[in-house]
Design a protein around this motif. Sequence first.
Motif, PDB file in Angstrom:
ATOM      1  N   GLU A  48       7.405   2.458   5.489  1.00 50.92           N
ATOM      2  CA  GLU A  48       8.465   3.348   4.992  1.00 50.92           C
ATOM      3  C   GLU A  48       7.882   4.726   4.700  1.00 50.92           C
ATOM      4  OE1 GLU A  48      11.398   1.969   2.034  1.00 50.92           O
ATOM      5  OE2 GLU A  48      10.753   3.681   0.806  1.00 50.92           O
ATOM      6  N   PHE A  49       8.548   5.772   5.202  1.00 45.91           N
ATOM      7  CA  PHE A  49       8.139   7.135   4.897  1.00 45.91           C
ATOM      8  C   PHE A  49       9.264   7.831   4.140  1.00 45.91           C
ATOM      9  CE2 PHE A  49      10.342   7.413   8.946  1.00 45.91           C
ATOM     10  CZ  PHE A  49      11.077   8.592   8.878  1.00 45.91           C
ATOM     11  N   PHE A  50       8.865   8.845   3.375  1.00 44.98           N
ATOM     12  CA  PHE A  50       9.861   9.567   2.586  1.00 44.98           C
ATOM     13  C   PHE A  50       9.402  10.998   2.360  1.00 44.98           C
ATOM     14  CE2 PHE A  50      11.216  11.227  -1.558  1.00 44.98           C
ATOM     15  CZ  PHE A  50      12.592  11.221  -1.387  1.00 44.98           C
ATOM     16  N   HIS A  51      10.364  11.912   2.410  1.00 46.74           N
ATOM     17  CA  HIS A  51      10.153  13.293   1.999  1.00 46.74           C
ATOM     18  C   HIS A  51      11.451  13.782   1.384  1.00 46.74           C
ATOM     19  CE1 HIS A  51       9.379  17.641   2.215  1.00 46.74           C
ATOM     20  NE2 HIS A  51       8.100  17.316   2.259  1.00 46.74           N
ATOM     21  N   PRO A  52      11.379  14.501   0.267  1.00 48.45           N
ATOM     22  CA  PRO A  52      12.614  14.895  -0.431  1.00 48.45           C
ATOM     23  C   PRO A  52      13.522  15.822   0.365  1.00 48.45           C
ATOM     24  CG  PRO A  52      10.693  15.973  -1.409  1.00 48.45           C
ATOM     25  CD  PRO A  52      10.184  14.930  -0.478  1.00 48.45           C
TER      26      PRO A  52
ATOM     27  N   ALA B 183       1.034  16.223   7.427  1.00 48.23           N
ATOM     28  CA  ALA B 183       0.333  15.144   6.729  1.00 48.23           C
ATOM     29  C   ALA B 183       1.117  13.841   6.788  1.00 48.23           C
ATOM     30  CB  ALA B 183       0.073  15.542   5.282  1.00 48.23           C
ATOM     31  N   LEU B 184       2.437  13.932   6.732  1.00 44.39           N
ATOM     32  CA  LEU B 184       3.277  12.739   6.800  1.00 44.39           C
ATOM     33  C   LEU B 184       3.246  12.152   8.210  1.00 44.39           C
ATOM     34  CD1 LEU B 184       5.006  11.138   4.833  1.00 44.39           C
ATOM     35  CD2 LEU B 184       6.977  12.484   5.533  1.00 44.39           C
ATOM     36  N   LEU B 185       3.321  13.004   9.220  1.00 43.71           N
ATOM     37  CA  LEU B 185       3.197  12.539  10.603  1.00 43.71           C
ATOM     38  C   LEU B 185       1.884  11.798  10.818  1.00 43.71           C
ATOM     39  CD1 LEU B 185       4.486  15.664  12.571  1.00 43.71           C
ATOM     40  CD2 LEU B 185       5.443  13.365  12.754  1.00 43.71           C
TER      41      LEU B 185
ATOM     42  N   MET C 173       0.845  -1.189   0.000  1.00 39.27           N
ATOM     43  CA  MET C 173       0.000   0.000   0.000  1.00 39.27           C
ATOM     44  C   MET C 173       0.881   1.239   0.000  1.00 39.27           C
ATOM     45  SD  MET C 173      -1.430   2.716   1.785  1.00 39.27           S
ATOM     46  CE  MET C 173      -1.106   2.411   3.506  1.00 39.27           C
ATOM     47  N   LEU C 174       0.589   2.152  -0.914  1.00 34.49           N
ATOM     48  CA  LEU C 174       1.353   3.383  -1.025  1.00 34.49           C
ATOM     49  C   LEU C 174       0.401   4.556  -0.875  1.00 34.49           C
ATOM     50  CD1 LEU C 174       4.002   4.909  -1.719  1.00 34.49           C
ATOM     51  CD2 LEU C 174       3.305   4.780  -4.127  1.00 34.49           C
ATOM     52  N   LYS C 175       0.684   5.437   0.095  1.00 36.23           N
ATOM     53  CA  LYS C 175      -0.116   6.639   0.287  1.00 36.23           C
ATOM     54  C   LYS C 175       0.737   7.844  -0.063  1.00 36.23           C
ATOM     55  CE  LYS C 175      -3.061   9.146   3.528  1.00 36.23           C
ATOM     56  NZ  LYS C 175      -3.672   9.159   4.883  1.00 36.23           N
ATOM     57  N   GLN C 176       0.353   8.534  -1.117  1.00 41.10           N
ATOM     58  CA  GLN C 176       1.103   9.705  -1.542  1.00 41.10           C
ATOM     59  C   GLN C 176       0.756  10.901  -0.662  1.00 41.10           C
ATOM     60  OE1 GLN C 176       3.385   8.121  -4.633  1.00 41.10           O
ATOM     61  NE2 GLN C 176       3.402  10.194  -3.837  1.00 41.10           N
ATOM     62  N   ILE C 177       1.794  11.587  -0.198  1.00 37.97           N
ATOM     63  CA  ILE C 177       1.660  12.825   0.533  1.00 37.97           C
ATOM     64  C   ILE C 177       2.308  13.898  -0.337  1.00 37.97           C
ATOM     65  CG2 ILE C 177       2.123  13.993   2.735  1.00 37.97           C
ATOM     66  CD1 ILE C 177       0.541  11.459   3.097  1.00 37.97           C
ATOM     67  N   LYS C 178       1.938  15.132  -0.191  1.00 34.08           N
ATOM     68  CA  LYS C 178       2.555  16.187  -0.977  1.00 34.08           C
ATOM     69  C   LYS C 178       4.078  16.111  -0.848  1.00 34.08           C
ATOM     70  CE  LYS C 178       2.627  21.191  -1.694  1.00 34.08           C
ATOM     71  NZ  LYS C 178       2.151  22.507  -1.210  1.00 34.08           N
ATOM     72  N   GLU C 179       4.729  15.834  -1.944  1.00 32.13           N
ATOM     73  CA  GLU C 179       6.192  15.717  -2.028  1.00 32.13           C
ATOM     74  C   GLU C 179       6.746  14.497  -1.303  1.00 32.13           C
ATOM     75  OE1 GLU C 179       8.389  19.727  -2.410  1.00 32.13           O
ATOM     76  OE2 GLU C 179       7.047  19.972  -0.710  1.00 32.13           O
ATOM     77  N   GLY C 180       5.904  13.615  -0.820  1.00 30.10           N
ATOM     78  CA  GLY C 180       6.416  12.450  -0.106  1.00 30.10           C
ATOM     79  C   GLY C 180       5.429  11.304  -0.136  1.00 30.10           C
ATOM     80  N   TYR C 181       5.707  10.278   0.675  1.00 33.17           N
ATOM     81  CA  TYR C 181       4.806   9.128   0.717  1.00 33.17           C
ATOM     82  C   TYR C 181       4.993   8.348   2.016  1.00 33.17           C
ATOM     83  CZ  TYR C 181       8.900   6.242  -0.540  1.00 33.17           C
ATOM     84  OH  TYR C 181      10.125   5.628  -0.544  1.00 33.17           O
ATOM     85  N   VAL C 182       4.006   7.496   2.294  1.00 33.95           N
ATOM     86  CA  VAL C 182       4.124   6.445   3.300  1.00 33.95           C
ATOM     87  C   VAL C 182       3.753   5.146   2.602  1.00 33.95           C
ATOM     88  CG1 VAL C 182       3.251   5.488   5.455  1.00 33.95           C
ATOM     89  CG2 VAL C 182       3.628   7.946   5.257  1.00 33.95           C
ATOM     90  N   LYS C 183       4.635   4.172   2.674  1.00 32.16           N
ATOM     91  CA  LYS C 183       4.444   2.906   1.967  1.00 32.16           C
ATOM     92  C   LYS C 183       4.470   1.762   2.970  1.00 32.16           C
ATOM     93  CE  LYS C 183       7.892   1.611  -0.602  1.00 32.16           C
ATOM     94  NZ  LYS C 183       8.852   1.559  -1.732  1.00 32.16           N
ATOM     95  N   CYS C 184       3.518   0.849   2.862  1.00 27.16           N
ATOM     96  CA  CYS C 184       3.429  -0.286   3.784  1.00 27.16           C
ATOM     97  C   CYS C 184       3.444  -1.590   2.993  1.00 27.16           C
ATOM     98  CB  CYS C 184       2.152  -0.213   4.612  1.00 27.16           C
ATOM     99  SG  CYS C 184       2.013   1.274   5.619  1.00 27.16           S
TER     100      CYS C 184
END
Length: 256
Positions: free
Chosen positions: A22-26, A34-36, A1-12
């Motif tokens: 997994e979380f990511f932000h550039p 939103a990522l939190l 499962m991938l949840k897109q966040i503005k400029e980033g994502y949370v992937k499970c």
Amino acid sequence: MLKQIKEGYVKCERHNGVMTIEFFHPQSNSLPGALLEAITHEIHACGNDHDTKVIVLQSGGERAFCAGASFDELLAVETIEQGTQFFSGFAHLINEMRKCPKFIIARIQGKCVGGGVGMAAAADYAIAADGADVKLSELAIGIGPFVVGPAVERKIGLSNFGSLAIDATQWRDAEWARRRGLYAELHSTVTGMDESIAHLASHLAHSNPEAMALLKQTLWKGTEHWDQLLPERAAMSGRLVLSAFTKTAIQKFKKK
């Protein structure tokens, strides 16, 4: 499962009972609200998922595990309510990690700043690679590590937490963090770190879920008041972030 966040994502992704979040932000895996919220949501869901036995929390990329709070969002705060709401995101995440009945293994592949140190401390077992240096930079921008403080202090003790919090511009290397208990293990290579994480996660996935949940409750005993404490700390940071000192300091950091 991938949840897109503005400029980033949370992937499970779950495999054999091991859920990897997994979380990511550039911006060096910094954490906008939103990522939190998305990370907190996924940890809560894993806690209630019968098929998930253990959680591995990691970030994307190679250089930084987490750079802490998003400077862009801090600069956008205009009221105490907005500031409190933003820092409450860290409070909710740490409390969710604390109360989740599944063990959380943190994969620390790179540097940790501020909230990143808090996440490493709130994990039940952190495994790091060389280069995973730590810094609590909050005082340098006019606030303080108030929300993450209880988790960091619990892990490394008041004296070591005080050293990090007061000398807010000084990096401590990964070996310093290991010796003081923030990291349970430190490996010379990322490959070695990942092998150790895979071994431990597999072992825990085959352990008694009830025993692990009870052990986690035992290890976190005495933190029940954090449901009230951490939101109070969020309000402290939410007020301080409005100061002219903080706004100016953040602008200077962004220009570096």
